[in-house]
Design an enzyme around this catalytic site. Structure first.
Site, PDB file in Angstrom:
ATOM      1  N   THR A 435      37.642  39.876  39.516  1.00  0.00           N
ATOM      2  CA  THR A 435      38.812  39.025  39.683  1.00  0.00           C
ATOM      3  C   THR A 435      38.373  37.595  39.485  1.00  0.00           C
ATOM      4  OG1 THR A 435      39.744  40.596  41.240  1.00  0.00           O
ATOM      5  CG2 THR A 435      40.576  38.384  41.436  1.00  0.00           C
ATOM      6  N   ASP A 477      43.577  50.751  43.513  1.00  0.00           N
ATOM      7  CA  ASP A 477      43.646  50.079  44.825  1.00  0.00           C
ATOM      8  C   ASP A 477      44.501  50.871  45.821  1.00  0.00           C
ATOM      9  OD1 ASP A 477      41.925  48.018  44.370  1.00  0.00           O
ATOM     10  OD2 ASP A 477      43.424  46.430  44.316  1.00  0.00           O
ATOM     11  N   GLY A 523      37.442  41.654  45.638  1.00  0.00           N
ATOM     12  CA  GLY A 523      38.032  42.845  46.255  1.00  0.00           C
ATOM     13  C   GLY A 523      38.310  42.595  47.725  1.00  0.00           C
TER      14      GLY A 523
HETATM   15  N1  GLU Z   1      42.032  44.641  43.053  1.00  0.00           N
HETATM   16  C1  GLU Z   1      41.526  43.817  44.125  1.00  0.00           C
HETATM   17  C2  GLU Z   1      42.623  43.379  45.062  1.00  0.00           C
HETATM   18  O1  GLU Z   1      43.724  43.229  44.665  1.00  0.00           O
HETATM   19  C3  GLU Z   1      40.857  42.611  43.595  1.00  0.00           C
HETATM   20  C4  GLU Z   1      39.596  42.951  42.937  1.00  0.00           C
HETATM   21  C5  GLU Z   1      38.598  41.867  42.995  1.00  0.00           C
HETATM   22  O2  GLU Z   1      38.783  40.845  43.609  1.00  0.00           O
HETATM   23  O3  GLU Z   1      37.567  41.998  42.400  1.00  0.00           O
HETATM   24  O4  GLU Z   1      42.384  43.155  46.192  1.00  0.00           O
END
Ligand code: GLU
Length: 623
Positions: A435, A477, A523
């Protein structure tokens, strides 16, 4: 993480942006779009704009006129150019995000989603836009299980069409431009289109991310063609161009985001997800997205979460993100621990500080996993009430001992009698990271905090043929099966549902005045990183850039808590272990960016000093 390909690129973009964004714009009124598009001015003449100054990648900068912080110098520079040319924070955030789609294609882009928290100076309100990906209308709560009810293999789902959610990023950009911005997407996406066309110089971080993904990229020939040019990982120092992505941006600019939600680009996307083209002998799950799902997609305006912390108002992202609630509850718990022990966080030693941080975030995760998901009636107000936190602290907190994990979840029922027994235990799921985050503030006092993602680094691994961007794997997720047998799980898949996120774009106000904005990728560790940076700066007296650089600890109610090496191998880790906390080492947690709004129209932009190769903090007029 990337440097420019052409010495002229920065000045080229600056000139192009300036040509477009001619009129200084007031905070919230739309300025007329100049008739001449950048596209008409950018071509051959580009080389005549004189030598470029390569933007230095520095982690902190103080000055006036507006500020941008991101992981990438080209992206931050593009945001600064938009601000210089009279665009506001929303305009700059969109342009910066689009540029990150080019230079951080494994972390963000038009194939993904994200969340924007925005302070609108004209109305003195904080608002948010939810651009989270959605599950197809046919997705059921058992979609990630086999015939016997067991969870499908996680990696097989990631590298497939089945993990792909309807992208929300283009719709978020459109909505942000309409509601908060002063420029059109047609203008704001142009610098990114140019960047994709011209290319950028590959650095070690980009090369390493490509290497890390090489094996799964090889499952999909189009991804090999796009991201492994000549069949191999691009060399550090070489120029990486993505003309297909330039076409995708051009298509969105000229035809609008409907090209994706209703048009040809959408057709290509649906086809890529439903029938991924794979290497010979490779078989992956097909996706379920339809063109109808794309047509149904909306980026949604939502009320932010709010909690008070030491007299400040902390605003964050509501459901379907768990970020705003979990960061807010963690802060409330820290206040409760202070009241319980009679010792504020600013007055305790570093081990006690880290202990409180770990207990607070692990407790918040227990409640998050039980109560938060894209479902009706999430008890947001209760989870963010100080009385709930006081009860949780009273039940669970011991200043001398780490509570054994998993910490039981609480019952946010509005009846807080002090130390009622906690309700039950729930496990924590593993989550992956990929992200990016950006922070922008403008001279009118607008602030944009924006986290965007394609979920894992490299997303699903599937590139949309001819358009050069990766599709997300955001649907992973969701919890594949209930986390704990017998405990309701609000984050199971569902038709049209948005998977629970941890993204935590956060804006802090002092009275009516924004004073700080921050966010991070990582994440589920996003929640712990944002909490730790806030506490480091607000309570521990660290300058913002040092609060970002400080070694991180991430306790999320799993069997072990992750610690970066200085904590894990040092005396702090030893002391925490003695108190009963189980630690595991992790090289790097998160990649935060932040902006502090100082008195007198000045700003401090801050980013990482070393994580992910260091970030890029810039202001319009450095002191
Ligand atoms: N999919 C994750 C979320 O929405 C984010 C992934 C990440 O930050 O690497 O929390």
């Amino acid at each position: 993480m990337v440097r420019r390909a052409s010495r002229n690129f920065s000045s080229l973009v600056a000139v192009c942006v300036a040509l477009l964004l001619v009129a200084p714009a007031p905070a919230s009124t739309a300025a007329p779009v100049p008739a001449i598009g950048v596209a008409d001015r950018s071509g051959a003449g580009a080389e005549h704009h004189g030598p470029a100054t390569t933007p230095a990648k520095v982690p902190v900068m103080i000055g006036s006129g507006g500020a941008v912080a991101s992981v990438d110098a080209d992206a931050s520079q593009i945001g600064i150019d938009v601000l210089k040319a009279g665009g506001n924070a929303a305009d700059a955030a969109i342009a910066t995000a689009a540029a990150l789609g080019v230079t951080e294609p494994y972390s963000a882009g038009i194939g993904g989603g994200g969340f924007l928290v925005y302070y609108d100076a004209a109305s003195r309100t904080v608002r948010t836009i939810d651009g989270r990906e959605t599950a197809p209308a046919t997705f059921t709560d058992t979609r990630f299980t086999d015939g016997a009810g067991a969870a499908l293999d996680f990696t097989s789902v990631v590298n497939s069409g089945l993990s792909v959610g309807v992208p929300g990023t283009p719709a978020l950009w459109q909505r942000a431009a309409q509601v908060f911005g002063t420029r059109s997407l047609r203008d704001l996406l142009r610098p990114a289109e140019l960047l994709a066309q011209r290319g950028f110089v590959v650095d070690e971080t980009y090369a390493q991310q490509t290497r890390d993904n090489e094996a799964r990229f090889r499952l999909f020939p189009e991804t090999v063609r796009t991201f492994l040019p000549g069949g191999s990982v691009p060399a550090v120092g070489s120029t990486f161009r993505n003309p297909d992505m330039a076409l995708a941006y051009r298509t969105l600019r000229l035809r609008g985001v409907d090209a994706l939600y209703e048009g040809r680009l959408g057709e290509a996307l649906v086809d890529a997800a439903r029938r991924p083209r794979t290497a010979p002998g490779v078989d992956v799950y097909p996706g379920q997205i339809t063109r109808g799902d794309l047509r149904q997609y909306r980026a949604l305006l939502r009320e932010p979460t709010r909690t008070t912390y030491r007299g400040l108002d902390v605003y964050g992202m509501p459901v379907p993100s768990s970020g705003g609630i979990a960061v807010g509850e963690s802060l409330n718990l820290i206040e409760a621990y202070g009241a319980q022990t009679g010792q504020a966080l600013s007055d305790v030693d570093r081990v006690q500080y880290l202990h409180r941080l770990a207990e607070a975030t692990a407790t918040a995760f227990a409640d998050r996993n039980r109560w938060i998901g894209d479902v009706r009636n999430v008890p947001t107000r209760q989870l963010l009430s100080q009385r709930f936190a006081d009860e949780r602290a009273c039940q669970l907190f011991d200043p001398a001992v780490a509570h054994p994990r998993p910490i039981p979840f609480g019952d946010p029922d509005g009846q807080y009698t002090g130390c009622a027994a906690a309700a039950g235990a729930a496990q924590t799921a593993a989550e992956e990271h990929g992200t990016t985050n950006l922070t922008v503030a403008d001279r009118w006092g607008n602030v944009a905090e924006y986290t965007l993602t394609i979920e894992m680094t490299g997303g699903s691994g599937i590139t949309v043929p001819g358009y050069g961007f990766l599709l997300n794997n955001e649907l992973t997720d969701f919890d594949f099966v209930p986390l704990t047998a017998g405990v309701p799980d609000p984050n199971l898949p569902g038709p049209g549902k948005r998977p629970r996120s941890s993204m935590s774009p956060t804006i802090v106000l002092d009275g009516n005045r924004p004073v700080l904005a921050l966010g991070s990728p990582g994440g589920a560790t996003i929640i712990t990183t944002v909490t730790q940076v806030l506490l480091g700066h607000l309570d521990r007296g660290l300058p913002l850039v040092e609060a970002i650089a400080a070694p991180r600890l991430s306790s999320r109610n799993g069997a072990s808590s992750q610690a970066e090496p200085p904590i894990f191998t040092g005396p702090d880790g030893a002391a925490l272990t003695t108190m009963g906390l189980v630690l595991s080492a992790t090289p790097e947690i998160g990649a935060a960016t932040a902006v502090r709004l100082l008195q007198g129209g000045r700003f401090e932009a801050a980013a990482e000093t070393t994580r992910r190769g260091g970030g890029s903090a810039m202001v319009v007029k450095p002191d």
